[in-house]
Write an enzyme that holds these catalytic residues in place. Structure first.
Site, PDB file in Angstrom:
ATOM      1  N   LYS A 293      24.638 -25.481   4.929  1.00  0.00           N
ATOM      2  CA  LYS A 293      25.052 -24.281   5.639  1.00  0.00           C
ATOM      3  C   LYS A 293      25.890 -24.663   6.854  1.00  0.00           C
ATOM      4  O   LYS A 293      25.556 -25.593   7.574  1.00  0.00           O
ATOM      5  CB  LYS A 293      23.824 -23.475   6.086  1.00  0.00           C
ATOM      6  N   GLU A 378       8.372 -10.363  -1.633  1.00  0.00           N
ATOM      7  CA  GLU A 378       7.793  -9.172  -1.017  1.00  0.00           C
ATOM      8  C   GLU A 378       6.531  -8.699  -1.729  1.00  0.00           C
ATOM      9  O   GLU A 378       5.570  -8.270  -1.081  1.00  0.00           O
ATOM     10  CB  GLU A 378       8.828  -8.043  -0.972  1.00  0.00           C
ATOM     11  N   ARG A 406      10.541  -3.309  -2.568  1.00  0.00           N
ATOM     12  CA  ARG A 406      10.253  -4.274  -3.635  1.00  0.00           C
ATOM     13  C   ARG A 406       8.763  -4.526  -3.793  1.00  0.00           C
ATOM     14  O   ARG A 406       8.328  -5.102  -4.796  1.00  0.00           O
ATOM     15  CB  ARG A 406      10.984  -5.585  -3.358  1.00  0.00           C
TER      16      ARG A 406
END
Length: 628
Positions: A293, A378, A406
């Site tokens: 990243k 989730e 979710r």
């Protein structure tokens, strides 16, 4: 890389910096380049991403990390006929730039501008709309099966990050794909996982070898011969053991995928030959690439979290710490969490990979044994909280409104039916701005208020947020507190005091018109009421509603107006209408809230004004209703 200055024209870029990039308006032009030109293109593309995001804000670290991978995919595969599905999609700025949207980057995430995520209506190269994680393998598998049914020859590719691989949906899709024997390529873009050894010449060589047709053919012949003599299973396990010594292949091969990698995701000389080889293979393939990243911009490399989704900034100076400013609702929640945990050892906090966004960094540092980041999972987060509550703990789930969707089945089945004391701190309720429709918290009133045993609260300011969190935590059943993104109104008092359940309050007394405000809509409602001479009630609770207050207000006013930063259909206004019917009260009601369509990305204040949820909009709607 040139330094960006304020003197450059708004939305304009220095063309001399991008001599090669400016010649690429679609991937067919990219594929006409010589291999030796691709590194220059990568350098220009990375600089363009940095310059673009510094001007508009948006996701940065993830996009700097996918420059070479994006180039390699479009160079090897015949897009858009070959389908690429980008999981989550916040790493697709290089993809957008190479597929005809280079100039449109100047209006990224703005009203009438391009989205920060892939959108089918935006480009034929965006084959599937994404923004929530872990959907790419399922979608690409569906595309691959469709191609097989229609006898169309195309490659279907899912690019998924290591974070998204923590969600069960990804493994459900892989389990299904491995049993189908379709031509599907899953690329794991790994920028944080510790399962991979350092990449280098040896691993790149192994990847090219394992992706080659010679190895693949030899493996099939060996399988055939060994099956005939009855020792194939022993040989397969031996092969897995040997490969597992140099690559983390066993898990993915058990799903039925041919594992290849890991390879350096920033090395075009490794990526392109490997992808070229994979393009010739049949069946489910799994390519593991290692990226970083923030690649190429040292400040983002050193702190990829801070540069995950920055606002506008000067690349030469980087992000500056905000001086002063009002605390956000997320920070109010984080401070309350630490204060409450110090008072009550039963408190445990759970987040599905949203520690920074939900304001839980300080808590995670002060109470590490009672902090749980479960990854992008989730459903698991909700049932995990239920298990903790069964054993006497008091779980607090910090989660965005759009992501709790979710875990809805688990909320009903595992928490509400058992009436367990779990507190949901719902961040990013209402319109969120640049992330747009996929991240707006427009549905939580509707999907929560229908669930028995559940208390639904909406604070109007910073102090109410703190006190409602305390109220929910001290309750003996499941509760939710939903609050918006951004700076909190007012100041939160240090003292914590429970609010009586289901009790609102009148904040302004007026005539004829009564505005029933829910949550953050109290402020514009009060502003609108000044010219209207209207009564304003801060309802506080969507469930249970304050029926006594509702009856009292109904008896004294001709028009009731409900205002909520939530979908009108099924929302708090609908709850008021149901309650009036229950009370057998006939009164005219005007429902103000989000309309029955998805709200796009853009500045939140402008978006609220566009749907009539600012003070002038509320005034105009009320006056129109009164005139009728």
């Amino acid at each position: 890389m040139a330094t960006i200055t304020e003197e450059l024209p708004a939305g304009g870029y220095n063309p001399s910096m991008y001599e090669l990039l400016k010649t690429i308006d679609d991937p067919s032009q990219l594929r006409s380049l010589e291999r030796k030109q691709l590194q220059q293109l990568a350098d220009e593309l990375r600089a363009y991403v940095l310059e673009s995001v510094s001007r508009t804000g948006g996701h940065l670290s993830s996009n700097l990390g996918t420059v070479e991978l994006t180039i390699a995919l479009h160079y090897v595969f015949e897009t858009p006929e070959d389908r690429i599905v980008w999981d989550v999609g916040h790493q697709t700025y290089p993809h957008k730039i190479l597929t005809g949207r280079r100039d449109a980057m100047s209006r990224l995430r703005m009203i009438d501008g391009i989205s920060g995520f892939p959108r089918r209506i935006e480009s034929r190269y965006d084959t599937f709309g994404t923004a929530h994680s872990s959907t790419s393998i399922s979608a690409a598998l569906g595309m691959a099966v469709s191609s097989r049914i229609k006898n169309e020859k195309r490659h279907c590719i899912a690019v998924i990050g290591d974070g998204a691989m923590s969600a069960g949906m990804a493994y459900e899709a892989m389990n299904n794909a491995g049993a189908m024997n379709v031509d599907l390529l899953v690329i794991l873009n790994d920028n944080e996982m510790s399962i991979s050894p350092p990449v280098g010449a040896l691993t790149n060589y192994l990847a090219r070898l394992l992706s080659g047709r010679v190895y693949s053919s030899a493996r099939r012949v060996s399988e055939h011969l060994l099956r005939r003599v009855g020792v194939w299973e022993l040989a397969r396990r031996a092969e897995e053991h040997m490969k597992g010594m140099v690559t983390p292949s066993t898990l993915f091969e058990e799903f039925g995928f041919n594992y290849i990698g890991p390879i350096d995701g920033h090395d075009l000389d490794a990526l392109i030959p490997t992808l070229t080889n994979i393009r010739k293979l049949k069946g489910p393939q799994f390519l593991h690439v290692i990226t970083r990243k923030g690649q190429g911009y040292k400040l983002a490399e050193d702190d990829p979290i801070a540069y995950h989704g920055p606002g506008k900034f000067d690349p030469a100076e980087g992000l500056k710490a905000a001086a002063g400013g009002k605390p956000t609702y997320s920070q109010i929640f984080g401070e309350w969490l630490c204060d409450m945990a110090a008072l009550d050892p039963r408190l445990v906090a759970i987040t599905p990979a949203m520690r920074e966004g939900s304001g839980m960094v300080r808590y995670s540092e002060q109470f590490p044994s009672r902090y749980f980041d479960v990854g992008i999972a989730e459903q698991h987060a909700v049932t995990f909280a239920a298990g903790l509550a069964c054993e006497g703990m008091r779980p607090v789930v910090g989660i965005y409104s759009t992501f709790l969707q979710r875990g809805y089945d688990q909320l009903i089945h595992d928490i509400a039916i058992q009436n367990l004391p779990v507190l949901f701190a719902l961040d990013r309720a209402g319109l969120v701005g640049g992330d747009g429709a996929t991240h707006n918290g427009a549905f939580d009133f509707a999907y929560l208020r229908t669930v028995p045993n559940l208390t639904v609260m909406a604070p109007a300011d910073a102090d109410e947020c703190r006190q409602m969190l305390y109220t929910g935590f001290m309750s003996n059943g499941p509760c939710s507190v939903r609050y918006p993104r951004g700076a909190a109104l007012g100041e939160a008092k240090k003292e914590m005091k429970a609010i009586p359940l289901g009790k609102g309050e009148v904040r302004r007394s007026g005539k004829r018109v009564a505005i029933l405000a829910f949550g953050a809509m109290l402020k514009p409602a009060l502003e609108a009421a000044e010219e209207l001479d209207a009564t304003v009630a801060n309802m506080r609770f969507v469930k249970p509603l304050d029926l006594a207050l509702l009856r009292e207000i109904s008896e004294k006013h001709d028009l009731l107006v409900t205002v909520e930063e939530h979908q009108v259909m099924g929302g708090a206004g609908s709850a008021v209408c149901e309650a009036l019917n229950q009370l057998k009260i006939e009164r005219r009601v005007l429902l103000l809230g989000l309309p029955d369509h998805f709200i796009d990305h853009g500045d939140p204040a402008k978006l609220l004004a566009s749907v009539g949820l600012d003070a002038p909009g509320i005034r105009n709607s009320v006056r129109k209703a009164m005139s009728e």
